[in-house]
Design a protein around this motif. Structure first.
Motif, PDB file in Angstrom:
ATOM      1  N   PHE A  13       0.845  -1.187   0.000  1.00  0.00           N
ATOM      2  CA  PHE A  13       0.000   0.000   0.000  1.00  0.00           C
ATOM      3  C   PHE A  13       0.881   1.237   0.000  1.00  0.00           C
ATOM      4  O   PHE A  13       2.069   1.168   0.280  1.00  0.00           O
ATOM      5  CB  PHE A  13      -0.960   0.013   1.207  1.00  0.00           C
ATOM      6  N   SER A  14       0.292   2.357  -0.348  1.00  0.00           N
ATOM      7  CA  SER A  14       1.053   3.606  -0.337  1.00  0.00           C
ATOM      8  C   SER A  14       0.371   4.620   0.569  1.00  0.00           C
ATOM      9  O   SER A  14      -0.827   4.538   0.821  1.00  0.00           O
ATOM     10  CB  SER A  14       1.204   4.165  -1.752  1.00  0.00           C
ATOM     11  N   ALA A  15       1.168   5.546   1.058  1.00  0.00           N
ATOM     12  CA  ALA A  15       0.680   6.605   1.938  1.00  0.00           C
ATOM     13  C   ALA A  15       1.043   7.951   1.321  1.00  0.00           C
ATOM     14  O   ALA A  15       2.028   8.061   0.580  1.00  0.00           O
ATOM     15  CB  ALA A  15       1.315   6.473   3.319  1.00  0.00           C
ATOM     16  N   ILE A  16       0.258   8.959   1.648  1.00  0.00           N
ATOM     17  CA  ILE A  16       0.498  10.299   1.112  1.00  0.00           C
ATOM     18  C   ILE A  16       1.867  10.806   1.549  1.00  0.00           C
ATOM     19  O   ILE A  16       2.544  11.518   0.823  1.00  0.00           O
ATOM     20  CB  ILE A  16      -0.615  11.267   1.556  1.00  0.00           C
ATOM     21  N   GLU A  17       2.284  10.419   2.741  1.00  0.00           N
ATOM     22  CA  GLU A  17       3.612  10.780   3.242  1.00  0.00           C
ATOM     23  C   GLU A  17       4.116   9.632   4.101  1.00  0.00           C
ATOM     24  O   GLU A  17       3.376   8.705   4.414  1.00  0.00           O
ATOM     25  CB  GLU A  17       3.563  12.083   4.039  1.00  0.00           C
ATOM     26  N   LYS A  18       5.392   9.692   4.487  1.00  0.00           N
ATOM     27  CA  LYS A  18       5.963   8.630   5.306  1.00  0.00           C
ATOM     28  C   LYS A  18       5.200   8.504   6.618  1.00  0.00           C
ATOM     29  O   LYS A  18       4.859   9.502   7.253  1.00  0.00           O
ATOM     30  CB  LYS A  18       7.440   8.923   5.594  1.00  0.00           C
ATOM     31  N   LEU A  19       4.916   7.255   7.003  1.00  0.00           N
ATOM     32  CA  LEU A  19       4.252   6.995   8.281  1.00  0.00           C
ATOM     33  C   LEU A  19       5.292   7.012   9.394  1.00  0.00           C
ATOM     34  O   LEU A  19       6.460   6.667   9.178  1.00  0.00           O
ATOM     35  CB  LEU A  19       3.558   5.630   8.238  1.00  0.00           C
ATOM     36  N   LYS A  20       4.876   7.394  10.588  1.00  0.00           N
ATOM     37  CA  LYS A  20       5.786   7.364  11.731  1.00  0.00           C
ATOM     38  C   LYS A  20       6.095   5.912  12.071  1.00  0.00           C
ATOM     39  O   LYS A  20       5.196   5.078  12.161  1.00  0.00           O
ATOM     40  CB  LYS A  20       5.161   8.083  12.920  1.00  0.00           C
ATOM     41  N   VAL A  21       7.367   5.615  12.269  1.00  0.00           N
ATOM     42  CA  VAL A  21       7.827   4.249  12.533  1.00  0.00           C
ATOM     43  C   VAL A  21       7.440   3.812  13.942  1.00  0.00           C
ATOM     44  O   VAL A  21       7.483   4.609  14.888  1.00  0.00           O
ATOM     45  CB  VAL A  21       9.355   4.158  12.332  1.00  0.00           C
ATOM     46  N   GLY A  22       7.048   2.539  14.075  1.00  0.00           N
ATOM     47  CA  GLY A  22       6.743   1.957  15.382  1.00  0.00           C
ATOM     48  C   GLY A  22       5.320   2.199  15.859  1.00  0.00           C
ATOM     49  O   GLY A  22       5.008   1.927  17.013  1.00  0.00           O
ATOM     50  N   ARG A  23       4.450   2.674  14.989  1.00  0.00           N
ATOM     51  CA  ARG A  23       3.048   2.911  15.347  1.00  0.00           C
ATOM     52  C   ARG A  23       2.204   1.715  14.916  1.00  0.00           C
ATOM     53  O   ARG A  23       2.543   1.015  13.970  1.00  0.00           O
ATOM     54  CB  ARG A  23       2.515   4.187  14.684  1.00  0.00           C
ATOM     55  N   TYR A  24       1.095   1.500  15.579  1.00  0.00           N
ATOM     56  CA  TYR A  24       0.188   0.413  15.234  1.00  0.00           C
ATOM     57  C   TYR A  24      -0.889   0.934  14.294  1.00  0.00           C
ATOM     58  O   TYR A  24      -1.448   2.003  14.518  1.00  0.00           O
ATOM     59  CB  TYR A  24      -0.440  -0.191  16.492  1.00  0.00           C
ATOM     60  N   MET A  25      -1.144   0.173  13.245  1.00  0.00           N
ATOM     61  CA  MET A  25      -2.121   0.587  12.243  1.00  0.00           C
ATOM     62  C   MET A  25      -3.139  -0.524  12.027  1.00  0.00           C
ATOM     63  O   MET A  25      -2.794  -1.709  12.036  1.00  0.00           O
ATOM     64  CB  MET A  25      -1.438   0.873  10.907  1.00  0.00           C
ATOM     65  N   LYS A  26      -4.367  -0.107  11.820  1.00  0.00           N
ATOM     66  CA  LYS A  26      -5.440  -1.012  11.426  1.00  0.00           C
ATOM     67  C   LYS A  26      -5.623  -0.811   9.924  1.00  0.00           C
ATOM     68  O   LYS A  26      -5.858   0.301   9.468  1.00  0.00           O
ATOM     69  CB  LYS A  26      -6.734  -0.666  12.165  1.00  0.00           C
ATOM     70  N   ILE A  27      -5.485  -1.899   9.166  1.00  0.00           N
ATOM     71  CA  ILE A  27      -5.614  -1.853   7.716  1.00  0.00           C
ATOM     72  C   ILE A  27      -6.951  -2.511   7.355  1.00  0.00           C
ATOM     73  O   ILE A  27      -7.197  -3.649   7.719  1.00  0.00           O
ATOM     74  CB  ILE A  27      -4.486  -2.643   7.026  1.00  0.00           C
ATOM     75  N   ILE A  28      -7.800  -1.796   6.656  1.00  0.00           N
ATOM     76  CA  ILE A  28      -9.056  -2.368   6.169  1.00  0.00           C
ATOM     77  C   ILE A  28      -8.824  -2.710   4.703  1.00  0.00           C
ATOM     78  O   ILE A  28      -8.495  -1.845   3.894  1.00  0.00           O
ATOM     79  CB  ILE A  28     -10.226  -1.384   6.343  1.00  0.00           C
ATOM     80  N   HIS A  29      -8.951  -3.996   4.399  1.00  0.00           N
ATOM     81  CA  HIS A  29      -8.646  -4.453   3.041  1.00  0.00           C
ATOM     82  C   HIS A  29      -9.632  -5.523   2.595  1.00  0.00           C
ATOM     83  O   HIS A  29     -10.316  -6.139   3.402  1.00  0.00           O
ATOM     84  CB  HIS A  29      -7.202  -4.978   2.958  1.00  0.00           C
ATOM     85  N   LYS A  30      -9.682  -5.700   1.299  1.00  0.00           N
ATOM     86  CA  LYS A  30     -10.497  -6.735   0.673  1.00  0.00           C
ATOM     87  C   LYS A  30      -9.518  -7.567  -0.130  1.00  0.00           C
ATOM     88  O   LYS A  30      -9.142  -7.194  -1.238  1.00  0.00           O
ATOM     89  CB  LYS A  30     -11.564  -6.088  -0.210  1.00  0.00           C
ATOM     90  N   GLY A  31      -9.050  -8.662   0.465  1.00  0.00           N
ATOM     91  CA  GLY A  31      -7.984  -9.437  -0.163  1.00  0.00           C
ATOM     92  C   GLY A  31      -6.728  -8.604  -0.203  1.00  0.00           C
ATOM     93  O   GLY A  31      -6.288  -8.052   0.806  1.00  0.00           O
ATOM     94  N   ALA A  32      -6.144  -8.463  -1.384  1.00  0.00           N
ATOM     95  CA  ALA A  32      -4.912  -7.676  -1.545  1.00  0.00           C
ATOM     96  C   ALA A  32      -5.194  -6.199  -1.785  1.00  0.00           C
ATOM     97  O   ALA A  32      -4.264  -5.401  -1.875  1.00  0.00           O
ATOM     98  CB  ALA A  32      -4.096  -8.240  -2.711  1.00  0.00           C
ATOM     99  N   HIS A  33      -6.455  -5.816  -1.866  1.00  0.00           N
ATOM    100  CA  HIS A  33      -6.829  -4.421  -2.105  1.00  0.00           C
ATOM    101  C   HIS A  33      -6.991  -3.678  -0.781  1.00  0.00           C
ATOM    102  O   HIS A  33      -7.896  -3.971  -0.003  1.00  0.00           O
ATOM    103  CB  HIS A  33      -8.138  -4.345  -2.895  1.00  0.00           C
ATOM    104  N   VAL A  34      -6.104  -2.727  -0.511  1.00  0.00           N
ATOM    105  CA  VAL A  34      -6.168  -1.932   0.713  1.00  0.00           C
ATOM    106  C   VAL A  34      -7.147  -0.788   0.488  1.00  0.00           C
ATOM    107  O   VAL A  34      -6.964   0.024  -0.416  1.00  0.00           O
ATOM    108  CB  VAL A  34      -4.782  -1.384   1.110  1.00  0.00           C
ATOM    109  N   GLU A  35      -8.198  -0.749   1.299  1.00  0.00           N
ATOM    110  CA  GLU A  35      -9.190   0.325   1.183  1.00  0.00           C
ATOM    111  C   GLU A  35      -8.768   1.544   1.989  1.00  0.00           C
ATOM    112  O   GLU A  35      -8.826   2.658   1.506  1.00  0.00           O
ATOM    113  CB  GLU A  35     -10.563  -0.173   1.638  1.00  0.00           C
ATOM    114  N   THR A  36      -8.364   1.322   3.236  1.00  0.00           N
ATOM    115  CA  THR A  36      -7.947   2.426   4.092  1.00  0.00           C
ATOM    116  C   THR A  36      -7.139   1.880   5.268  1.00  0.00           C
ATOM    117  O   THR A  36      -7.076   0.673   5.494  1.00  0.00           O
ATOM    118  CB  THR A  36      -9.172   3.238   4.585  1.00  0.00           C
TER     119      THR A  36
END
Length: 122
Positions: free
Chosen positions: A81-104
């Protein structure tokens, strides 16, 4: 009548193939993501990661990440997946996806990550 039976068999083969392909957790890539996005047999899922440094910096300072994500059962799959800018390292993220398609995705607190997923992430 014979043409009708052939059409029914062809549709059955296509639907069965779509279902079988949609259940493979090891698929990744842009073409697969588009296929999963459009495939009605692929269900939305929540998975979790601990952020890392980007794998690649894209045009306009967007960042690209490829990493293993884990659902609440501790089952993993690789997502890109891609982000508008670099994400802060070491943070926890919840990824909502449909198979290999990342929605948000969104940042969550450590205590919001399911225990089985957290065990795999750490």
């Amino acid at each position: 009548m014979k043409k009708f039976i052939i059409i029914i068999i062809a549709i059955s083969v296509i639907v069965t193939s779509l279902y079988l392909v949609s259940n493979n957790r090891n698929q990744s890539g842009e073409a697969v993501a588009i296929f999963h996005q459009l495939n009605p047999f692929v269900k939305k899922e929540n998975s979790y990661i601990k952020t890392k440094n980007p794998d690649e910096i894209l045009d306009h300072n967007r960042a690209s990440y490829t990493q293993k994500v884990y659902n609440a059962k501790g089952e993993g799959r690789t997502l890109t997946f891609s982000a508008i800018e670099k994400l802060k390292v070491g943070r926890y993220m919840k990824i909502i996806h449909k198979g290999a398609h990342v929605e948000t995705y969104k940042e969550v607190k450590k205590n919001e990550v399911p225990k089985k997923a957290l065990k795999e992430i750490e």
